[in-house]
Design a protein around this motif. Structure first.
Motif, PDB file in Angstrom:
ATOM      1  N   CYS A   5       0.821  -1.215   0.000  1.00  0.00           N
ATOM      2  CA  CYS A   5       0.000   0.000   0.000  1.00  0.00           C
ATOM      3  C   CYS A   5       0.856   1.266   0.000  1.00  0.00           C
ATOM      4  CB  CYS A   5      -0.948  -0.001   1.195  1.00  0.00           C
ATOM      5  SG  CYS A   5      -2.231  -1.265   1.114  1.00  0.00           S
ATOM      6  N   ARG A   6       1.917   1.269   0.815  1.00  0.00           N
ATOM      7  CA  ARG A   6       2.744   2.473   0.936  1.00  0.00           C
ATOM      8  C   ARG A   6       3.649   2.682  -0.273  1.00  0.00           C
ATOM      9  NH1 ARG A   6       3.596   0.207   5.935  1.00  0.00           N
ATOM     10  NH2 ARG A   6       5.688  -0.417   5.253  1.00  0.00           N
ATOM     11  N   THR A   7       4.333   1.619  -0.682  1.00  0.00           N
ATOM     12  CA  THR A   7       5.372   1.741  -1.705  1.00  0.00           C
ATOM     13  C   THR A   7       4.831   1.631  -3.125  1.00  0.00           C
ATOM     14  OG1 THR A   7       6.934   0.751  -0.142  1.00  0.00           O
ATOM     15  CG2 THR A   7       7.621   0.890  -2.453  1.00  0.00           C
ATOM     16  N   SER A   8       4.108   0.542  -3.385  1.00  0.00           N
ATOM     17  CA  SER A   8       3.649   0.299  -4.760  1.00  0.00           C
ATOM     18  C   SER A   8       2.411   1.103  -5.126  1.00  0.00           C
ATOM     19  CB  SER A   8       3.359  -1.202  -4.947  1.00  0.00           C
ATOM     20  OG  SER A   8       4.520  -1.966  -4.689  1.00  0.00           O
ATOM     21  N   LEU A   9       1.436   1.147  -4.222  1.00  0.00           N
ATOM     22  CA  LEU A   9       0.170   1.809  -4.541  1.00  0.00           C
ATOM     23  C   LEU A   9       0.098   3.247  -4.057  1.00  0.00           C
ATOM     24  CD1 LEU A   9      -2.266  -1.159  -3.718  1.00  0.00           C
ATOM     25  CD2 LEU A   9      -1.141  -0.578  -5.883  1.00  0.00           C
ATOM     26  N   LYS A  10       1.086   3.670  -3.280  1.00  0.00           N
ATOM     27  CA  LYS A  10       1.160   5.065  -2.789  1.00  0.00           C
ATOM     28  C   LYS A  10      -0.101   5.471  -2.013  1.00  0.00           C
ATOM     29  CE  LYS A  10       5.027   5.377  -5.072  1.00  0.00           C
ATOM     30  NZ  LYS A  10       6.332   5.309  -4.352  1.00  0.00           N
ATOM     31  N   LEU A  11      -0.629   4.543  -1.226  1.00  0.00           N
ATOM     32  CA  LEU A  11      -1.805   4.825  -0.409  1.00  0.00           C
ATOM     33  C   LEU A  11      -1.363   5.222   0.993  1.00  0.00           C
ATOM     34  CD1 LEU A  11      -4.091   1.827  -1.470  1.00  0.00           C
ATOM     35  CD2 LEU A  11      -3.991   4.123  -2.441  1.00  0.00           C
ATOM     36  N   ARG A  12      -1.925   6.271   1.519  1.00  0.00           N
ATOM     37  CA  ARG A  12      -1.517   6.782   2.835  1.00  0.00           C
ATOM     38  C   ARG A  12      -2.513   6.374   3.913  1.00  0.00           C
ATOM     39  NH1 ARG A  12       0.068  12.991   2.684  1.00  0.00           N
ATOM     40  NH2 ARG A  12       0.798  12.316   4.752  1.00  0.00           N
ATOM     41  N   ASP A  13      -1.986   6.169   5.126  1.00  0.00           N
ATOM     42  CA  ASP A  13      -2.808   5.830   6.294  1.00  0.00           C
ATOM     43  C   ASP A  13      -3.670   4.600   6.060  1.00  0.00           C
ATOM     44  OD1 ASP A  13      -1.808   8.136   7.535  1.00  0.00           O
ATOM     45  OD2 ASP A  13      -3.395   9.367   6.669  1.00  0.00           O
ATOM     46  N   ILE A  14      -3.082   3.623   5.358  1.00  0.00           N
ATOM     47  CA  ILE A  14      -3.811   2.406   5.020  1.00  0.00           C
ATOM     48  C   ILE A  14      -3.045   1.189   5.533  1.00  0.00           C
ATOM     49  CG2 ILE A  14      -4.452   0.889   3.104  1.00  0.00           C
ATOM     50  CD1 ILE A  14      -6.380   3.148   3.511  1.00  0.00           C
ATOM     51  N   SER A  15      -3.772   0.227   6.053  1.00  0.00           N
ATOM     52  CA  SER A  15      -3.203  -1.069   6.422  1.00  0.00           C
ATOM     53  C   SER A  15      -4.225  -2.131   6.049  1.00  0.00           C
ATOM     54  CB  SER A  15      -2.908  -1.125   7.926  1.00  0.00           C
ATOM     55  OG  SER A  15      -4.117  -1.173   8.672  1.00  0.00           O
ATOM     56  N   PHE A  16      -3.892  -3.396   6.240  1.00  0.00           N
ATOM     57  CA  PHE A  16      -4.841  -4.466   5.930  1.00  0.00           C
ATOM     58  C   PHE A  16      -6.119  -4.292   6.743  1.00  0.00           C
ATOM     59  CE2 PHE A  16      -6.839  -8.568   6.037  1.00  0.00           C
ATOM     60  CZ  PHE A  16      -6.586  -9.113   4.789  1.00  0.00           C
ATOM     61  N   HIS A  17      -5.991  -3.806   7.966  1.00  0.00           N
ATOM     62  CA  HIS A  17      -7.156  -3.631   8.842  1.00  0.00           C
ATOM     63  C   HIS A  17      -8.155  -2.635   8.255  1.00  0.00           C
ATOM     64  CE1 HIS A  17      -8.886  -4.566  12.759  1.00  0.00           C
ATOM     65  NE2 HIS A  17      -9.214  -3.307  12.895  1.00  0.00           N
ATOM     66  N   SER A  18      -7.686  -1.789   7.323  1.00  0.00           N
ATOM     67  CA  SER A  18      -8.577  -0.815   6.697  1.00  0.00           C
ATOM     68  C   SER A  18      -9.654  -1.492   5.855  1.00  0.00           C
ATOM     69  CB  SER A  18      -7.768   0.150   5.830  1.00  0.00           C
ATOM     70  OG  SER A  18      -6.841   0.879   6.611  1.00  0.00           O
ATOM     71  N   ILE A  19      -9.366  -2.732   5.386  1.00  0.00           N
ATOM     72  CA  ILE A  19     -10.377  -3.477   4.629  1.00  0.00           C
ATOM     73  C   ILE A  19     -11.552  -3.819   5.534  1.00  0.00           C
ATOM     74  CG2 ILE A  19     -10.837  -5.568   3.292  1.00  0.00           C
ATOM     75  CD1 ILE A  19      -7.925  -5.642   2.495  1.00  0.00           C
ATOM     76  N   ARG A  20     -11.258  -4.160   6.786  1.00  0.00           N
ATOM     77  CA  ARG A  20     -12.319  -4.467   7.757  1.00  0.00           C
ATOM     78  C   ARG A  20     -13.223  -3.253   7.954  1.00  0.00           C
ATOM     79  NH1 ARG A  20     -13.713  -7.785  12.100  1.00  0.00           N
ATOM     80  NH2 ARG A  20     -14.202  -6.763  14.087  1.00  0.00           N
ATOM     81  N   HIS A  21     -12.608  -2.082   8.073  1.00  0.00           N
ATOM     82  CA  HIS A  21     -13.402  -0.871   8.238  1.00  0.00           C
ATOM     83  C   HIS A  21     -14.189  -0.547   6.965  1.00  0.00           C
ATOM     84  CE1 HIS A  21     -11.963   0.363  12.203  1.00  0.00           C
ATOM     85  NE2 HIS A  21     -10.819  -0.184  11.850  1.00  0.00           N
ATOM     86  N   TYR A  22     -13.639  -0.922   5.831  1.00  0.00           N
ATOM     87  CA  TYR A  22     -14.342  -0.736   4.561  1.00  0.00           C
ATOM     88  C   TYR A  22     -15.628  -1.567   4.538  1.00  0.00           C
ATOM     89  CZ  TYR A  22     -15.487  -1.969  -0.273  1.00  0.00           C
ATOM     90  OH  TYR A  22     -16.152  -2.236  -1.442  1.00  0.00           O
ATOM     91  N   THR A  23     -15.557  -2.834   4.946  1.00  0.00           N
ATOM     92  CA  THR A  23     -16.740  -3.691   4.920  1.00  0.00           C
ATOM     93  C   THR A  23     -17.781  -3.236   5.946  1.00  0.00           C
ATOM     94  OG1 THR A  23     -15.723  -5.252   6.498  1.00  0.00           O
ATOM     95  CG2 THR A  23     -15.397  -5.682   4.158  1.00  0.00           C
ATOM     96  N   ILE A  24     -17.308  -2.805   7.114  1.00  0.00           N
ATOM     97  CA  ILE A  24     -18.236  -2.310   8.132  1.00  0.00           C
ATOM     98  C   ILE A  24     -18.982  -1.076   7.620  1.00  0.00           C
ATOM     99  CG2 ILE A  24     -18.398  -1.244  10.423  1.00  0.00           C
ATOM    100  CD1 ILE A  24     -16.070  -3.042  11.293  1.00  0.00           C
ATOM    101  N   THR A  25     -18.232  -0.181   6.986  1.00  0.00           N
ATOM    102  CA  THR A  25     -18.836   1.031   6.427  1.00  0.00           C
ATOM    103  C   THR A  25     -19.850   0.689   5.336  1.00  0.00           C
ATOM    104  OG1 THR A  25     -16.806   2.273   6.870  1.00  0.00           O
ATOM    105  CG2 THR A  25     -18.349   3.240   5.313  1.00  0.00           C
ATOM    106  N   LYS A  26     -19.485  -0.291   4.502  1.00  0.00           N
ATOM    107  CA  LYS A  26     -20.369  -0.697   3.412  1.00  0.00           C
ATOM    108  C   LYS A  26     -21.678  -1.282   3.961  1.00  0.00           C
ATOM    109  CE  LYS A  26     -20.376  -3.324  -0.918  1.00  0.00           C
ATOM    110  NZ  LYS A  26     -20.666  -2.127  -1.736  1.00  0.00           N
TER     111      LYS A  26
END
Length: 387
Positions: free
Chosen positions: A318-339
Motif C-alpha cells: 500500500c505504501r510503496t507500490s500503490l502510494k496509499l496513505r494511512d492504510i493497512s490491511f485492517h482498513s479493509i475491515r473498516h471498509y466492509t463495516i462502512t459498506k
C-alpha cells in the motif's frame, strides 16, 4: 558512660565483619554452645566495604532476633542467605518461565512464554540478573514491538505478571504505555477506488491451477476480508475444517488450537458464506485435508500468530507500490463495516458479524444478539468484490 547499659552484643558488633588477605569480606558470629565458643563464618563474596557493611548488618539483625541461637540455627540463617544470594545473582536469560506457569491453560502458557522470550531476546545477551533489571530494559523491549498499542498493553500486562510470578522486584511504572500521536495501525476505512487498486495489484498471485500455490495468500486474504470483514489473523489462522459447506455454509472463527487466538470472547462466531465467497473458496478447498491450514506457508509467531508476514507485506504494498496513505490491511475491515452500515444493516447485526463486543444496553445484550442465519446471510450477501 555506664557500661552496664550497653547491649550485650557490643562485642559482636566489633567482630562480625572480617577481611581476608585477598580482600574479600566475611561475616563471623560469636556464639557460646555447650561451654565452647564458636565463630561460624560466611563469605560475603565482595571486596566493597560499604556493600559488606550492608550485607553483614542484615545478617546481624536477623540473628539478634534469635534468643540464644544454637550453632545449627546460625548455620540455617547462613544457608537461607546463600539461597537468597544465589537467586539475586540469577541471570534473566537462565530462568525457566514455564516452571511458574503450571496453573495456567496451555494457550495462556504459550502467550506468557512468547512474551517472556521476546523480553529475554531484547536483552541481546547482556548479563542482566533479577536484581539488576531496570526500566531501561523494559523500554528497550518496548522498542522491539511492532504491534498495535492495544496488543502492546496486553503484552505489558503479561510481562508484568511474569515479574510478579518470579518475584522480581520492579516498579509498576515500568509497564506503563505512552499514547502515541500517530497510532501504529491506522483505522481509516479504504475507499472503493483503493480496494480496487489492492485487488488489481494482488490478482497476479491467483493460483494457476485448482488448489493452492505458495504465496497465494496474497491473492486470497484481501478478498476474503472484503467478503467477511474478518480480522487479518482470524483469516490467516483458518484450517480447512473451519470452512463448513452445506445447506447453510459458514466460516467458523474459533481458537480451538494452540496456534489459534481471538481478540476477545465475542470474536468466536460463525460468518455465513455468500455466493461470491463460495466461488472464491471452492477452488482453494479442492483436494485439501480437513487438518490442513488454508494458508500453510504463512509463518507462525508466538507473539503475533500468523499475521506478521502478511501485515508487513500488505503495508509495503500500500505504501510503496500503490502510494496509499494511512492504510493497512485492517482498513479493509473498516471498509466492509462502512459498506454494511451504508446498506442499512443494523449496527447490532454488524457487530455480531464482525465479532464486536455487545454493548451494555439490554436490547443490545439480549434481544438484539440472537440473529439467525438468514439475517446474517442476507447482510453478508451485500458484500461483493469490486470489478
Amino acid at each position: 558512660m555506664n557500661t552496664a547499659t550497653l547491649p550485650s552484643y557490643t562485642s559482636r558488633q566489633c567482630t562480625y565483619l572480617v577481611r581476608s588477605r585477598t580482600g574479600i569480606y566475611s561475616f563471623r558470629w560469636n556464639i557460646l554452645s555447650n561451654g565452647k565458643h564458636h565463630q561460624p563464618k560466611l563469605s560475603l563474596r565482595t571486596r566493597n566495604y560499604l556493600e559488606a557493611i550492608q550485607l553483614s548488618s542484615t545478617l546481624a539483625l536477623t540473628l539478634q532476633k534469635l534468643v540464644n541461637p544454637s550453632l545449627d540455627e546460625v548455620k540455617a540463617v547462613y544457608s537461607e542467605y546463600k539461597g537468597q544470594s544465589t537467586k539475586q545473582s540469577t541471570l534473566i536469560s537462565s530462568i525457566d518461565i514455564e516452571s511458574c506457569l503450571s496453573d495456567l491453560s496451555p494457550k495462556s502458557i504459550v502467550e506468557y512464554r512468547g512474551c517472556w522470550n521476546s523480553f529475554v531476546h531484547s536483552l541481546k545477551g547482556d548479563d542482566v540478573t533479577v536484581v539488576s533489571v531496570r526500566q531501561e530494559h523494559i523500554e528497550r523491549w518496548k522498542d522491539t514491538q511492532t504491534c498495535s498499542q492495544t496488543t502492546l498493553k496486553k503484552k505489558l500486562r503479561l510481562l508484568s505478571s511474569c515479574f510478579n510470578r518470579l518475584e522480581i522486584e520492579h516498579d509498576t511504572k515500568w509497564f506503563a504505555i505512552t499514547v502515541k500521536e500517530n497510532p501504529v495501525r491506522p483505522k481509516r476505512a479504504m475507499t472503493d477506488s483503493e480496494v480496487k487498486k489492492v485487488l488489481k495489484a494482488t490478482e497476479k498471485f491467483k493460483p494457476k491451477l485448482v488448489g493452492y500455490d505458495v504465496g497465494s495468500w496474497k491473492y486470497y486474504l484481501p478478498r476474503i476480508a472484503c467478503l467477511t470483514g474478518c480480522r487479518l489473523n482470524e483469516i490467516a489462522q483458518l484450517y480447512v475444517s473451519d470452512i463448513h459447506i452445506g445447506d447453510k455454509p459458514y466460516i467458523s472463527l474459533n481458537d480451538n488450537g494452540l496456534d489459534k487466538r481471538l481478540k476477545n470472547k465475542a470474536s468466536a462466531r460463525e460468518v455465513p458464506i455468500n455466493d461470491a465467497l463460495m466461488a472464491l473458496l471452492m477452488p482453494l478447498l479442492a483436494h485439501r485435508k480437513s487438518c490442513e491450514r488454508l494458508f500453510g506457508d504463512l509463518p507462525y509467531s508466538v507473539s503475533n500468530g500468523y499475521n506478521s508476514a502478511p501485515s508487513k507485506w500488505f503495508g509495503s504494498l500500500c505504501r510503496t507500490s500503490l502510494k496509499l496513505r494511512d492504510i493497512s490491511f485492517h482498513s479493509i475491515r473498516h471498509y466492509t463495516i462502512t459498506k454494511l452500515f451504508n446498506e442499512g444493516i443494523k449496527e447490532e447485526l454488524i457487530g455480531s458479524l464482525m465479532g464486536h463486543s455487545i454493548g451494555k444496553l439490554t436490547t443490545g445484550k439480549v434481544y438484539m444478539s440472537g440473529y439467525n442465519y438468514a439475517n446474517k446471510h442476507d447482510a453478508i450477501s451485500r458484500l461483493t468484490l469490486l470489478d
